[in-house]
Design an enzyme around this catalytic site. Structure first.
Site, PDB file in Angstrom:
ATOM      1  N   SER A  97       3.392  -3.909 -27.594  1.00 31.43           N
ATOM      2  CA  SER A  97       3.273  -3.651 -26.590  1.00 31.43           C
ATOM      3  C   SER A  97       4.260  -2.032 -26.131  1.00 31.43           C
ATOM      4  O   SER A  97       4.261  -3.245 -24.961  1.00 31.43           O
ATOM      5  CB  SER A  97       2.092  -4.149 -25.971  1.00 31.43           C
ATOM      6  OG  SER A  97       1.030  -4.793 -26.945  1.00 31.43           O
ATOM      7  N   GLU A 144       6.632  -1.373 -20.509  1.00 31.60           N
ATOM      8  CA  GLU A 144       6.476  -2.974 -21.108  1.00 31.60           C
ATOM      9  C   GLU A 144       7.168  -3.082 -20.924  1.00 31.60           C
ATOM     10  O   GLU A 144       7.993  -3.838 -20.595  1.00 31.60           O
ATOM     11  CB  GLU A 144       5.083  -2.916 -22.152  1.00 31.60           C
ATOM     12  CG  GLU A 144       4.953  -4.910 -21.864  1.00 31.60           C
ATOM     13  CD  GLU A 144       4.292  -5.900 -22.364  1.00 31.60           C
ATOM     14  OE1 GLU A 144       3.214  -5.640 -22.799  1.00 31.60           O
ATOM     15  OE2 GLU A 144       5.161  -6.043 -23.132  1.00 31.60           O
ATOM     16  N   ARG A 196       1.581  -9.386 -17.046  1.00 36.11           N
ATOM     17  CA  ARG A 196       2.884  -8.891 -17.449  1.00 36.11           C
ATOM     18  C   ARG A 196       3.860  -8.565 -16.074  1.00 36.11           C
ATOM     19  O   ARG A 196       4.578  -7.688 -15.885  1.00 36.11           O
ATOM     20  CB  ARG A 196       2.826  -7.939 -18.390  1.00 36.11           C
ATOM     21  CG  ARG A 196       1.548  -8.018 -19.202  1.00 36.11           C
ATOM     22  CD  ARG A 196       2.449  -9.031 -19.981  1.00 36.11           C
ATOM     23  NE  ARG A 196       1.302  -8.897 -21.333  1.00 36.11           N
ATOM     24  CZ  ARG A 196       0.792 -10.388 -21.235  1.00 36.11           C
ATOM     25  NH1 ARG A 196       0.030 -11.271 -20.177  1.00 36.11           N
ATOM     26  NH2 ARG A 196      -0.121 -10.534 -22.289  1.00 36.11           N
TER      27      ARG A 196
HETATM   28  C1  LIG Z   1       6.282  -7.721 -32.730  1.00 35.84           C
HETATM   29  C2  LIG Z   1       6.174  -8.101 -31.353  1.00 35.84           C
HETATM   30  C3  LIG Z   1       5.339  -8.085 -30.463  1.00 35.84           C
HETATM   31  C4  LIG Z   1       5.122  -9.125 -29.282  1.00 35.84           C
HETATM   32  N1  LIG Z   1       4.022  -9.903 -28.580  1.00 35.84           N
HETATM   33  C5  LIG Z   1       4.039  -9.659 -27.217  1.00 35.84           C
HETATM   34  C6  LIG Z   1       2.693 -10.439 -26.805  1.00 35.84           C
HETATM   35  O1  LIG Z   1       2.001 -10.787 -27.675  1.00 35.84           O
HETATM   36  N2  LIG Z   1       2.246 -10.838 -25.516  1.00 35.84           N
HETATM   37  C7  LIG Z   1       3.747 -10.833 -25.028  1.00 35.84           C
HETATM   38  O2  LIG Z   1       3.248 -10.256 -23.662  1.00 35.84           O
HETATM   39  N3  LIG Z   1       4.637  -9.615 -25.279  1.00 35.84           N
HETATM   40  C8  LIG Z   1       5.274  -9.759 -26.507  1.00 35.84           C
HETATM   41  N4  LIG Z   1       6.445  -9.105 -26.911  1.00 35.84           N
HETATM   42  C9  LIG Z   1       7.422  -8.910 -26.418  1.00 35.84           C
HETATM   43  C10 LIG Z   1       8.194  -9.587 -26.284  1.00 35.84           C
HETATM   44  O3  LIG Z   1       8.086 -10.152 -27.553  1.00 35.84           O
HETATM   45  C11 LIG Z   1       8.455 -10.480 -24.895  1.00 35.84           C
HETATM   46  O4  LIG Z   1       8.087 -10.192 -24.054  1.00 35.84           O
HETATM   47  C12 LIG Z   1       9.081 -11.982 -25.563  1.00 35.84           C
HETATM   48  O5  LIG Z   1       9.178 -12.945 -24.023  1.00 35.84           O
HETATM   49  C13 LIG Z   1      10.600 -11.948 -24.947  1.00 35.84           C
HETATM   50  O6  LIG Z   1      11.597 -12.120 -25.622  1.00 35.84           O
HETATM   51  P1  LIG Z   1      13.467 -12.162 -25.370  1.00 35.84           P
HETATM   52  O7  LIG Z   1      13.776 -12.962 -25.303  1.00 35.84           O
HETATM   53  O8  LIG Z   1      13.022 -10.842 -27.045  1.00 35.84           O
HETATM   54  O9  LIG Z   1      13.027 -11.189 -24.429  1.00 35.84           O
HETATM   55  P2  LIG Z   1      15.108  -9.913 -24.174  1.00 35.84           P
HETATM   56  O10 LIG Z   1      13.891  -8.815 -24.933  1.00 35.84           O
HETATM   57  O11 LIG Z   1      16.003 -10.196 -25.027  1.00 35.84           O
HETATM   58  O12 LIG Z   1      15.169  -9.465 -22.793  1.00 35.84           O
HETATM   59  C14 LIG Z   1      13.777  -9.535 -22.343  1.00 35.84           C
HETATM   60  C15 LIG Z   1      14.313  -8.996 -20.401  1.00 35.84           C
HETATM   61  O13 LIG Z   1      14.509 -10.341 -20.442  1.00 35.84           O
HETATM   62  C16 LIG Z   1      15.300 -10.412 -19.774  1.00 35.84           C
HETATM   63  N5  LIG Z   1      16.073 -12.086 -20.395  1.00 35.84           N
HETATM   64  C17 LIG Z   1      16.469 -12.893 -21.077  1.00 35.84           C
HETATM   65  N6  LIG Z   1      16.018 -13.521 -21.494  1.00 35.84           N
HETATM   66  C18 LIG Z   1      17.073 -13.838 -19.955  1.00 35.84           C
HETATM   67  C19 LIG Z   1      16.865 -15.670 -19.803  1.00 35.84           C
HETATM   68  N7  LIG Z   1      17.618 -15.971 -19.837  1.00 35.84           N
HETATM   69  N8  LIG Z   1      17.309 -15.304 -18.184  1.00 35.84           N
HETATM   70  C20 LIG Z   1      16.733 -14.328 -17.052  1.00 35.84           C
HETATM   71  N9  LIG Z   1      17.016 -12.362 -17.862  1.00 35.84           N
HETATM   72  C21 LIG Z   1      16.397 -13.152 -19.133  1.00 35.84           C
HETATM   73  C22 LIG Z   1      16.341  -9.689 -20.213  1.00 35.84           C
HETATM   74  O14 LIG Z   1      17.783  -9.431 -19.614  1.00 35.84           O
HETATM   75  C23 LIG Z   1      15.841  -8.284 -20.653  1.00 35.84           C
HETATM   76  O15 LIG Z   1      15.412  -7.876 -19.017  1.00 35.84           O
HETATM   77  C24 LIG Z   1       6.228  -8.622 -28.550  1.00 35.84           C
HETATM   78  C25 LIG Z   1       7.549  -7.724 -28.669  1.00 35.84           C
HETATM   79  C26 LIG Z   1       7.027  -7.017 -30.628  1.00 35.84           C
HETATM   80  C27 LIG Z   1       8.703  -6.330 -30.677  1.00 35.84           C
END
Ligand SMILES: Cc1cc2nc3c(=O)[nH]c(=O)nc-3n(C[C@H](O)[C@H](O)[C@H](O)COP(=O)(O)OP(=O)(O)OC[C@H]3O[C@@H](n4cnc5c(N)ncnc54)[C@H](O)[C@@H]3O)c2cc1C
Length: 372
Positions: free
Chosen positions: A270, A364, A192
């Site tokens: 998580s 996380e 992570r």
């Molecule tokens: C129901 C649920 C289930 C999940 N299951 C998992 C799982 O099984 N495994 C897991 O690892 N995670 C899981 N997650 C967490 C999450 O989905 C992942 O971490 C996902 O990759 C986040 O993507 P996002 O686009 O929503 O990021 P965001 O929430 O929009 O951003 C997260 C971080 O990344 C930065 N960021 C986003 N895009 C960029 C970019 N292009 N360049 C630079 N920085 C950027 C943001 O500034 C922020 O700091 C889960 C979340 C939920 C709600």
């Protein structure tokens, strides 16, 4: 994936001929408001001072670069599924990453080399790879958010981390004011984490490239619960589509697939990472605590196990923020919760685990304008 414009596909087995396959998912909708609660899966957070949507990579770099030149704070947001934004909102510009596009060079000998725009919704990309019989992302089905965020915390599930298939990550280095492309070996991937997470905000991820093998069967299944759902042994393979369905089924049962109607999914996934402990600290946990030796000499235990044994069962809390009714590791918004409610619950759980086991859980999600 619906709304996919498929242009081309892999060849019918011409030896080493490279075929380029391209698709683009439907364009992102205009955001309904500047409320960050509307743009995040936990559905908490105040408003952004300014909100812009970047639909091309050039726009994405330009928005961030312009704000940086003016000294305006920037929050880059993909699907908003891994953030907790404070109730005060964000006093700067929120840049929504809505870039689109996937292109793949496919050959029988080299496999599929995919390059995906940061804003492509991740699960659609996974579905496309499986439909083309490209192997490697199947156990990462159902994870919300955009592709550009996957290298940041090296997303993982059911025995696989995305770093196993990432070939390179193209970024805009905000500190240097220049483009920078990293091979996977230079991304600092760990559990992570990555160099992008270690230097928060420095790298704007523009594109992620993946190297995938070709074939109808999955990678070897490493996760016992998934193997059991598939009716196979750990180390065996299964048809790609079956693996995806089994993963989605397991995830739904845990509230880990987004569903507007199910408050157990109004979360950031998580909330705590699984702690990495010294051998001595792991030995002091009670018998029965999960212990997984790591290559770096640490021992990983289960945050969910610690939380449950510290007295916080599924559904713990009186609302409007509670633990998920399906999974103790997810903190959820039952409707009307604020960031302060979520953080109060998180502190409660973290303190309970620290008192009972002496282990300090680490959040996380990225905390924006707030802290635990
Ligand atoms: C129901 C649920 C289930 C999940 N299951 C998992 C799982 O099984 N495994 C897991 O690892 N995670 C899981 N997650 C967490 C999450 O989905 C992942 O971490 C996902 O990759 C986040 O993507 P996002 O686009 O929503 O990021 P965001 O929430 O929009 O951003 C997260 C971080 O990344 C930065 N960021 C986003 N895009 C960029 C970019 N292009 N360049 C630079 N920085 C950027 C943001 O500034 C922020 O700091 C889960 C979340 C939920 C709600």
């Amino acid at each position: 994936m619906t709304d996919v414009n498929l242009i081309g596909g892999p060849s019918g087995g011409e030896t080493c001929a490279v075929v380029t396959s391209v698709y683009e998912s439907a364009p992102a909708q205009e955001p309904p408001s500047r409320s960050l609660a509307d743009l995040t899966t936990l559905r908490v957070g105040g408003t952004a001072r300014r909100l812009v949507t970047a639909r091309t990579t050039e726009e994405l770099v330009a928005h961030v670069h312009d704000a940086d030149s003016r000294g305006e704070p920037v929050l880059v947001l993909g699907g908003g599924s891994n953030v907790v934004v404070s109730d005060e909102g964000f006093d700067g510009v929120v840049v929504l990453v809505a870039t689109r596009g996937l292109s793949a060079d496919v050959s029988d000998c080299a496999g599929a080399f995919l390059t995906v725009a940061a804003g492509e919704p991740w699960d659609g990309v996974v579905a496309q790879t499986l439909a083309h019989e490209w192997i490697g992302l199947e156990t990462l089905s159902g994870i919300p958010g955009a592709t550009g965020a996957t290298p940041i915390q090296n997303v993982g599930a059911y025995g696989a981390d995305v770093s196993a298939t990432i070939a390179r990550v193209r970024t805009w280095d905000r500190l240097a004011g220049a483009y920078a492309t990293f091979a996977a070996s230079d991304c600092g991937f760990g559990y992570r984490t990555s160099r992008f997470k270690e230097e928060p905000g420095r790298y704007l991820v523009l594109e992620v490239s993946f190297q995938l093998e070709l074939g109808p069967l999955s990678d070897r299944i490493r996760y016992a619960e998934l193997a059991s759902a598939l009716g196979i042994s750990v180390g065996e393979r299964a048809p790609l589509g079956q693996v995806r369905e089994a993963v989605l089924g397991l995830r739904r049962a845990k509230g880990m697939v987004l569903d507007d109607a199910d408050h157990d999914t109004w979360s950031a996934g998580s909330f705590f990472t699984n702690p990495l402990l010294t051998v001595e600290a792991a030995a002091s946990l009670p018998d029965g605590a999960p212990r997984y030796a790591q290559p770096d000499g640490t021992v990983k235990t289960s945050a969910a196990w610690l939380i449950e044994r510290a007295g916080f069962g599924k559904g713990y809390g009186t609302g409007p923020a509670t633990l998920s009714g399906k999974h103790t590791l997810a903190l959820t918004n039952r409707g009307g919760a604020t960031a302060a409610d979520i953080l109060r619950l998180a502190r409660d759980v973290r303190e309970g685990v620290r008192e009972r086991f002496g282990v300090m859980l680490q959040p996380e999600p990225v905390l924006v304008g707030c802290e635990l």
